[in-house]
Design an enzyme around this catalytic site. Structure first.
Site, PDB file in Angstrom:
ATOM      1  N   ASN A  43     -21.100  26.220  19.711  1.00 23.82           N
ATOM      2  CA  ASN A  43     -21.632  27.406  19.057  1.00 23.82           C
ATOM      3  C   ASN A  43     -21.011  28.672  19.647  1.00 23.82           C
ATOM      4  OD1 ASN A  43     -23.213  26.606  21.337  1.00 23.82           O
ATOM      5  ND2 ASN A  43     -24.870  27.977  20.725  1.00 23.82           N
ATOM      6  N   CYS A  54     -22.364  27.935  14.251  1.00 31.38           N
ATOM      7  CA  CYS A  54     -22.901  26.747  14.912  1.00 31.38           C
ATOM      8  C   CYS A  54     -21.784  25.784  15.315  1.00 31.38           C
ATOM      9  CB  CYS A  54     -23.845  26.010  13.986  1.00 31.38           C
ATOM     10  SG  CYS A  54     -25.308  26.928  13.512  1.00 31.38           S
ATOM     11  N   GLU A  56     -21.687  22.616  14.840  1.00 31.62           N
ATOM     12  CA  GLU A  56     -21.416  21.634  13.784  1.00 31.62           C
ATOM     13  C   GLU A  56     -20.394  22.179  12.786  1.00 31.62           C
ATOM     14  OE1 GLU A  56     -24.306  22.768  14.965  1.00 31.62           O
ATOM     15  OE2 GLU A  56     -25.964  21.466  14.365  1.00 31.62           O
ATOM     16  N   CYS A  87     -29.046  22.757  11.904  1.00 32.32           N
ATOM     17  CA  CYS A  87     -29.836  23.745  11.164  1.00 32.32           C
ATOM     18  C   CYS A  87     -29.590  23.569   9.659  1.00 32.32           C
ATOM     19  CB  CYS A  87     -29.482  25.162  11.618  1.00 32.32           C
ATOM     20  SG  CYS A  87     -27.917  25.788  10.950  1.00 32.32           S
TER      21      CYS A  87
END
Ligand SMILES: [Zn+2]
Length: 132
Positions: A43, A54, A56, A87
């Site tokens: 992140n 983020c 991901e 998220c």
């Protein structure tokens, strides 16, 4: 082909490079392609907070830039007390490419949770347009 322990180790290394001065919550992610390549993300926070990226999505963007679009699993690592899922924004972006992606999340004590993306996001957004 990397085993889960090796992938978690890569996620932990990547997590150390996170830039999280505002939340203090560092996240490392590894996205494994169908042929076993590993793409890492961490992140990256921003003073505006809303522009935070983020781990991901960072991993996904790197994989796409390398020409990869098919994925076997996502592994997340934090130092939290409980393993966290991606998220909502990341779920949507991941669903664009792998709607049923297996996700493994590891907490700060090594506890592990697993989901599939379609469990976490059963009805992703789809454009419903008629063109031409
Ligand atoms: Zn996210």
């Amino acid at each position: 082909m990397a085993g889960i322990e090796e992938i978690v180790a890569r996620a932990r290394e990547t997590r150390e490079r996170a830039y999280a001065p505002y939340s203090g919550f560092k996240v490392g992610a590894v996205l494994e392609t169908e042929d076993g390549d590993l793409h890492c993300g961490c992140n990256v926070e921003n003073a505006s907070l809303g522009l935070t990226i983020c781990a991901e999505r960072g991993a996904l963007v790197g994989a796409l830039a390398a020409g990869r679009r098919k994925f076997r699993r996502l592994v997340l690592v934090t130092d939290g007390e409980e393993a966290v899922p991606p998220c909502g924004a990341c779920r949507e972006v991941l669903a664009e490419f792998s709607p049923d992606l297996p996700i493994v999340s590891v907490d700060g004590r090594g506890g592990l949770k697993e989901w599939t993306l379609d469990e976490l996001l059963p009805r992703p957004f789809h454009l419903n347009t008629t063109r031409g």
